[in-house]
Design an enzyme around this catalytic site. Structure first.
Site, PDB file in Angstrom:
ATOM      1  N   GLU A 165       5.447 -28.829  -2.188  1.00  0.00           N
ATOM      2  CA  GLU A 165       6.313 -27.905  -1.755  1.00  0.00           C
ATOM      3  C   GLU A 165       7.194 -29.316  -1.076  1.00  0.00           C
ATOM      4  O   GLU A 165       6.963 -29.534   0.433  1.00  0.00           O
ATOM      5  CB  GLU A 165       5.312 -27.507  -0.482  1.00  0.00           C
ATOM      6  CG  GLU A 165       3.478 -26.172  -1.193  1.00  0.00           C
ATOM      7  CD  GLU A 165       3.289 -24.762  -0.603  1.00  0.00           C
ATOM      8  OE1 GLU A 165       3.392 -25.760   0.443  1.00  0.00           O
ATOM      9  OE2 GLU A 165       3.571 -23.753  -0.513  1.00  0.00           O
ATOM     10  N   HIS A 189      -6.086 -27.278   9.030  1.00  0.00           N
ATOM     11  CA  HIS A 189      -4.710 -26.812   9.786  1.00  0.00           C
ATOM     12  C   HIS A 189      -5.579 -26.143  11.512  1.00  0.00           C
ATOM     13  O   HIS A 189      -5.334 -25.943  12.403  1.00  0.00           O
ATOM     14  CB  HIS A 189      -4.964 -25.452   9.011  1.00  0.00           C
ATOM     15  CG  HIS A 189      -4.304 -25.384   8.193  1.00  0.00           C
ATOM     16  ND1 HIS A 189      -4.666 -25.952   6.632  1.00  0.00           N
ATOM     17  CD2 HIS A 189      -2.631 -25.772   7.919  1.00  0.00           C
ATOM     18  CE1 HIS A 189      -3.125 -26.623   6.586  1.00  0.00           C
ATOM     19  NE2 HIS A 189      -1.905 -26.432   6.626  1.00  0.00           N
ATOM     20  N   GLU A 210      11.618 -23.592   0.694  1.00  0.00           N
ATOM     21  CA  GLU A 210      10.974 -23.313   1.449  1.00  0.00           C
ATOM     22  C   GLU A 210      11.827 -22.700   2.378  1.00  0.00           C
ATOM     23  O   GLU A 210      12.181 -23.100   3.497  1.00  0.00           O
ATOM     24  CB  GLU A 210       9.984 -23.215   1.770  1.00  0.00           C
ATOM     25  CG  GLU A 210       8.824 -22.409   2.215  1.00  0.00           C
ATOM     26  CD  GLU A 210       7.216 -23.326   2.603  1.00  0.00           C
ATOM     27  OE1 GLU A 210       6.781 -23.977   2.471  1.00  0.00           O
ATOM     28  OE2 GLU A 210       6.168 -22.539   3.573  1.00  0.00           O
ATOM     29  N   CYS A 258       3.592 -17.724   5.820  1.00  0.00           N
ATOM     30  CA  CYS A 258       3.942 -18.687   7.009  1.00  0.00           C
ATOM     31  C   CYS A 258       5.053 -18.061   7.048  1.00  0.00           C
ATOM     32  O   CYS A 258       5.921 -17.843   8.018  1.00  0.00           O
ATOM     33  CB  CYS A 258       3.446 -19.656   6.786  1.00  0.00           C
ATOM     34  SG  CYS A 258       4.384 -20.650   4.932  1.00  0.00           S
ATOM     35  N   CYS A 259       6.336 -17.431   6.151  1.00  0.00           N
ATOM     36  CA  CYS A 259       7.662 -17.447   6.012  1.00  0.00           C
ATOM     37  C   CYS A 259       8.215 -16.183   7.044  1.00  0.00           C
ATOM     38  O   CYS A 259       8.608 -16.234   7.663  1.00  0.00           O
ATOM     39  CB  CYS A 259       8.264 -17.658   5.147  1.00  0.00           C
ATOM     40  SG  CYS A 259       7.831 -19.341   3.378  1.00  0.00           S
ATOM     41  N   GLY A 283      -2.658 -33.027   9.777  1.00  0.00           N
ATOM     42  CA  GLY A 283      -2.600 -32.971   8.817  1.00  0.00           C
ATOM     43  C   GLY A 283      -1.323 -31.689   8.371  1.00  0.00           C
ATOM     44  O   GLY A 283      -0.800 -32.587   7.577  1.00  0.00           O
ATOM     45  N   HIS A 284      -1.321 -30.766   9.135  1.00  0.00           N
ATOM     46  CA  HIS A 284      -0.131 -29.919   8.772  1.00  0.00           C
ATOM     47  C   HIS A 284       0.555 -30.269  10.694  1.00  0.00           C
ATOM     48  O   HIS A 284      -0.029 -29.561  11.516  1.00  0.00           O
ATOM     49  CB  HIS A 284      -0.130 -28.924   8.690  1.00  0.00           C
ATOM     50  CG  HIS A 284       1.147 -28.051   8.195  1.00  0.00           C
ATOM     51  ND1 HIS A 284       2.193 -28.106   8.834  1.00  0.00           N
ATOM     52  CD2 HIS A 284       1.079 -27.806   6.913  1.00  0.00           C
ATOM     53  CE1 HIS A 284       2.856 -27.139   8.934  1.00  0.00           C
ATOM     54  NE2 HIS A 284       2.947 -26.889   7.568  1.00  0.00           N
ATOM     55  N   CYS A 289      10.980 -21.791   5.152  1.00  0.00           N
ATOM     56  CA  CYS A 289      10.007 -22.251   6.464  1.00  0.00           C
ATOM     57  C   CYS A 289      10.579 -24.067   6.489  1.00  0.00           C
ATOM     58  O   CYS A 289      10.853 -24.269   7.693  1.00  0.00           O
ATOM     59  CB  CYS A 289       8.462 -22.212   6.311  1.00  0.00           C
ATOM     60  SG  CYS A 289       6.961 -20.724   6.864  1.00  0.00           S
ATOM     61  N   HIS A 305       5.296 -32.786   1.917  1.00  0.00           N
ATOM     62  CA  HIS A 305       5.412 -31.464   2.509  1.00  0.00           C
ATOM     63  C   HIS A 305       6.345 -31.373   3.068  1.00  0.00           C
ATOM     64  O   HIS A 305       6.764 -31.880   4.120  1.00  0.00           O
ATOM     65  CB  HIS A 305       4.190 -31.283   2.667  1.00  0.00           C
ATOM     66  CG  HIS A 305       4.415 -29.438   2.786  1.00  0.00           C
ATOM     67  ND1 HIS A 305       4.500 -29.100   3.733  1.00  0.00           N
ATOM     68  CD2 HIS A 305       3.675 -28.788   2.183  1.00  0.00           C
ATOM     69  CE1 HIS A 305       4.020 -27.720   3.883  1.00  0.00           C
ATOM     70  NE2 HIS A 305       3.415 -27.504   2.749  1.00  0.00           N
TER      71      HIS A 305
END
Lengths: 674, 674
Positions: free
Chosen positions: B344, B168, B360, B440-441, B219-220, B362, B292
């Site tokens: 997810e 990340h 989710e 995160c949310c 990656g994200h 997010c 994801h």
């Protein structure tokens, strides 16, 4: 319990299954499954996971030989840290190592048990010779102290019994004992039985209430009932005592599996920690069936055995509560148990999802074990009804019609795309598999079916209980005379049953016939001058039988529509189709794709057709139904204003659930929207 | 795409939200969420998982100081081998170590982004001072070479960029850039912006097409769109180039994440291996939204940015296909995405389970990012409709009405017992949580809501697009003159909208009003002598506006019953209730237990009641319905012969989905059986 004379299973020597339906199954086991599984035990099945079972026994035997020369030098491996040792890259050159799961030995023990039962029904000198040779290999691995588990013998004897929780030593022992007794009963040969006893003696020397002994019990239950079986075969009290000890210890605190793992409760621990092993409470206080479903019903079977023999009312009461909990709240209509794949376990009450069901074949088999043992204590059709439901549906479905492939999981609803793409359903296979790495189910089916006579019939001294209907030739010994009782049946297709008594002299005894729960009005012909009464779901016919006497009873098999208890959220507004003991299902092969679009008509006209299908003579059911039409204007958008659905009238075809997935991959559903 | 002038989001400086509904939300963010989250960043929330975010920055800053004296000696830890470093036992005495998830830095970046937006709307010198001090702490951790990620600074700088797949770093950078631009735009202070640029420059020096550089990508995803934002703020081409490089590289073979992990494909690898990261195909060839869900929509947002700026038709076409796939096959009615908790992730087409939904918060926020970017390329109400659906339902539901607790997962059906007892649903919480370890949310909601004006409005030089209706004071600059446009709305409760133009001199421009997809017949009052036409779901009103001119448009909000596409197996035979943009749901608090027993009447009489409930002024809907009666005789048995169900007629109460779970734990359902 004290008032009732316990019944006992009919000895397999006293029952010959001549039934059309079951004979085919038994011959399949004999001609296909047993030889196939022997190949599997020897890693000779192309494209299937190797078992390594016989390999491991051979390696363990070698070690024994070498150790006497060189001590422990021979041990090939360091102690593996997992319950599974992966296969080598080159299967043609196996090393002298242990491969596979820690419980791989049990593959053989289940096989030899099935072989034993089969030999009783069909003597087969060639098979017996093969079995004897295999037993020699197995027994050669037994240590001088009686210990016999190839995983630890090969890997590290110092760790024997250090992880009863996860390493399945007592599980393998249990299967050894079961197999050994069966083979002894079939052949009179006691080599394996003696080995089982020696191993049992070794266990007794290591585990028990006495100071210095381990206070453990099996991580995976089965030894409890196996020890009772060993006790009943040998009359050695110590085996009964050890079984009772296992049952009494489970659920006590401190938690034995913590002690042996030197582990503290951590935050990440879930209820699975105790519940998985049915160790959340002392067994006599348990009221809800929880955790790994196979383990659970194996435990309950052992509890029922101990309750029966020791006349332990409190233990019996726990068995009864657990039974009722399963049957009233946790049983699939197919006789499957285990609502979740997480821990292969019971889910919470009424949680019976169809598409993610676990409903392991072995769990239904274990439920039959439990049922038969409850029947031994008290003949009540509520047990036998479930036995019948499990047998004809969730167990038979575990094996393909050709006996060559097997289901571990028996879902009630399958969408192949979901099995392939949705990891939440990766445990659900749309077609049966050849053999599994963890191959509990195929040999379990084999040993159950080969001993089906001992589930169909139990007896007391003066009564023969008929729990399951199948064509059989029975020998009943009463007051040291033998009577022959022939049963004619064409279950599960037709509810007519005839009972014929052959006797040299008139005999006064009782035949108790189960009245199936799916039948409201049976018709009895014959049995004149008999004392007849219905009790706990059995029609007792007590009379003086004369030679050649024939009674007929008919249980009409009507097509029935069943609904689930409204607490089962999954099935609200849905019905299932049954006829006699068989649960039916719809398959894509007969009804096209998108089975979720099908609904049953309000007054569904039904027909039963006896046809040959998939090489079987089966009864197919057709019902009137409708298929929701997907109109063009709601095809493209994901959400549309609600419109009253429109339908095509169709005829829905239903096949027996146990025959599903014999025509390749496709959708299947048991429950249909009304 | 080339023919159309791209629209751009209205600068937040040019829009003040004066809306009753949204002002409350924004004040909640300002008064509750931002201070609360600051405490969370500093581990001061009792009973919540600590963030360690500011702690980590401080430790990283210290290391920088010490390193200049002593080289690497200071490094406290060996390189952790997991993406999560557990909290210490004693929170009062934190060591100088990194704690928490590898992406913990992003907690601050999201917070500062929300702070920036909030300061534009509500100047707050005290908050600004706090933010400046925090920025000082963060910037003190930046390495001389520009690198800024506390995990590697503290743990092991030698491993920087060795695991782009899982660690990340580029994700944190992306949030840094977003936060820095927002804060700069709010305050004109460029300290954090400069830090972000320096870090971006560092990344450019390490990753890229040139020889010797890593050929990696995040990656994200998020850096893709963040770099575009940095580019648009600074006009530095290199940031655009790097973003495009990330997008172009993804999905190429050999797989970069294998190269960096020196890993071969193994048998156990599932489709998640590539799909999880949207790396199964080069992005221009992708047609199905997979993996994801948050990462996916963040990637697609970046793709849309690059497509817009570079006028890449092929990339735009991929965006369009991916958008359509989501909206036509993978979108919950609430605007939620992600049908499975495994990864997810998006599940397969039409697989939208209600009770195991991931959806989710997010991911819905990311879907709004994607939608807004597609709107920038081409104003089509299909994007804004989804934006509205997500905002009022699946996003707002992520935060409690008091702004103090949050949902990560937004299910459409909840049975609390299942959340507690069924591990398959352990990701579904029946009540909102205070703060998450992986938080995160909550900050994502904060930064979205504080910048809502830039989603509600985009503009071209001569057109103002109104995508979402909310009371606003807008400044539109046209031919270097300023016009004020006041919008009055009482969405989501009432569909009347007024637009008032304030102008010193007459002005010829266009206002384009979205016609919501839930509205068939709107009514326009005013706008005489205008050129009016509807295109792609917008009513364009092109005219010469005079000062004080007022137009009114009404979108009648009728109660609507929606059905899902029949391919959605979960919702067959069910309907959902909507009114205007709001999806409604039933709660146990209003309708009792066993919501699965409720059905909608065939011709359901509906009423809308404006009431105060849960401290909010909301519109509650009542519909005629029925509750299946559980009769005594089918209560005890699990399976019974089917009987036509009997019902009690009842009135069903519906509340807006976003208000659910504000009255403790209870059942909830969006979809009801017809």
């Amino acid at each position: 319990m004290n008032q009732i004379e316990n019944s006992r299973p009919l000895s397999l020597k006293n029952v010959k299954i001549i039934d059309y339906f079951w004979k085919k199954e038994l011959e399949l086991i004999r001609n296909e499954v047993i030889p196939y599984q022997w190949k599997a035990l020897n890693d000779q099945i192309e494209g299937a996971n190797p078992s390594f079972c016989m390999h491991n026994f051979k390696v363990a035997g070698k070690i024994l030989g070498k150790k006497s020369e060189k001590g422990k030098d021979y041990i090939a491996n360091t102690y593996p840290t997992d319950v599974f040792v992966p296969m080598p890259e080159d299967m043609d050159h196996l090393e002298d190592r242990f491969y596979g799961f820690v419980f791989q030995d049990s593959d053989f023990y289940k096989w030899i048990e099935a072989v034993g039962y089969s030999l009783i029904q069909y003597p087969d000198p060639q098979l017996e010779q093969l079995a004897d040779q295999a037993i020699d290999i197995v027994c050669a691995a037994q240590q001088p102290d009686g210990y016999l588990d190839t995983y630890y013998i090969i890997n590290n004897p110092e760790h024997i019994f250090t992880d009863l929780c996860s390493y399945h030593e007592l599980y393998c022992f249990g299967h050894l004992a079961e197999g050994a007794v069966a083979y002894y009963q079939a052949t009179g040969k006691d080599k394996l039985l003696k080995a089982a006893q020696r191993y049992a003696d070794y266990i007794t020397s290591r585990i028990g209430p006495e100071e210095g002994k381990l206070k453990g019990y099996p991580g995976h239950e089965i030894a409890e009932m196996a020890l009772v079986r060993l006790y009943e075969q040998t009359s050695e009290d110590k085996y009964l005592k050890l079984s009772k000890y296992f049952i009494d210890e489970r659920g006590k605190r401190p938690y034995y599996f913590d002690i042996e793992k030197k582990k503290e409760m951590t935050e990440g621990d879930t209820s699975l920690r105790y519940h998985y092993h049915q160790a959340h409470l002392p067994v006599r206080e348990q009221e809800e069936a929880v955790g790994h479903a196979v383990r659970a019903v194996y435990l309950y079977s052992g509890m029922a055995d101990i309750a029966r023999i020791t006349k332990d009312e409190i233990l019996y009461d726990a068995c009864e509560k657990l039974w009722n909990n399963i049957v009233d709240k946790k049983l699939y209509i197919t006789g499957g148990i285990g609502g979740t794949h997480i821990g292969e376990a019971f889910s919470f009450n009424y949680d019976l999802p169809n598409d993610t069901a676990y409903a392991e074949t072995c769990a239904s088999i274990g439920l039959m074990f439990f049922a038969r043992r409850m029947l031994e204590i008290k003949p009540d059709s509520k047990y036998a009804n479930v036995m019948e439901r499990a047998l004809y549906n969730g167990i038979l479905s575990g094996m393909s019609l050709d006996g060559k492939s097997f289901f571990y999981v028996n879902p009630l609803e399958v969408l192949p795309e979901a099995c392939h793409k949705d990891e939440r359903k990766s445990h659900v296979k749309p077609v049966r598999q050849k053999w599994f790495g963890c191959a509990c189910c195929p040999p379990n089916i084999a040993r159950l079916l080969c001993s089906i006579g001992s589930y169909a019939y139990t007896e007391t001294n003066d009564t023969l209980f008929v729990h399951l209907y199948m064509g059989s030739q029975i020998t009943k010994i009463f007051e040291s005379s033998e009577f022959n009782i022939n049963i004619y049946s064409s279950f599960p297709w037709n509810g007519k049953v005839s009972v014929e008594v052959k006797t040299k002299s008139d005999a006064y005894f009782t035949i108790a016939l189960r009245i199936p729960d799916w039948c409201e009005d049976y018709k009895l012909i014959g049995a004149q001058k008999a004392e007849k009464y219905v009790k706990d779901g059995y029609l007792y016919i007590k009379k003086c039988w004369v030679d050649g006497e024939l009674i007929e009873i008919e249980f009409p098999m009507k097509v029935k529509f069943l609904e689930a208890n409204p607490h089962v959220r999954e099935n609200i507004g849905k019905v299932a189709v049954m006829r006699g003991p068989l649960v039916y299902c719809m398959e894509e092969a007969d009804n096209g794709k998108d089975l979720h679009l099908l609904e049953l008509s309000d007054e569904p006209k039904t027909e039963v057709h006896f046809v040959e299908k998939m090489g079987e003579d089966i009864a197919v059911i057709t019902t009137a139904g409708r298929r929701r039409i997907i109109s063009d204007d709601n095809l493209n958008l994901l959400y549309n204003e609600y419109k009253k659905p429109i339908y095509d009238n169709i005829t829905i075809q239903w096949i027996p659930y146990y025959t599903w997935a014999n025509r390749g991959e496709g959708e299947m559903r048991v429950w249909i929207q009304t």
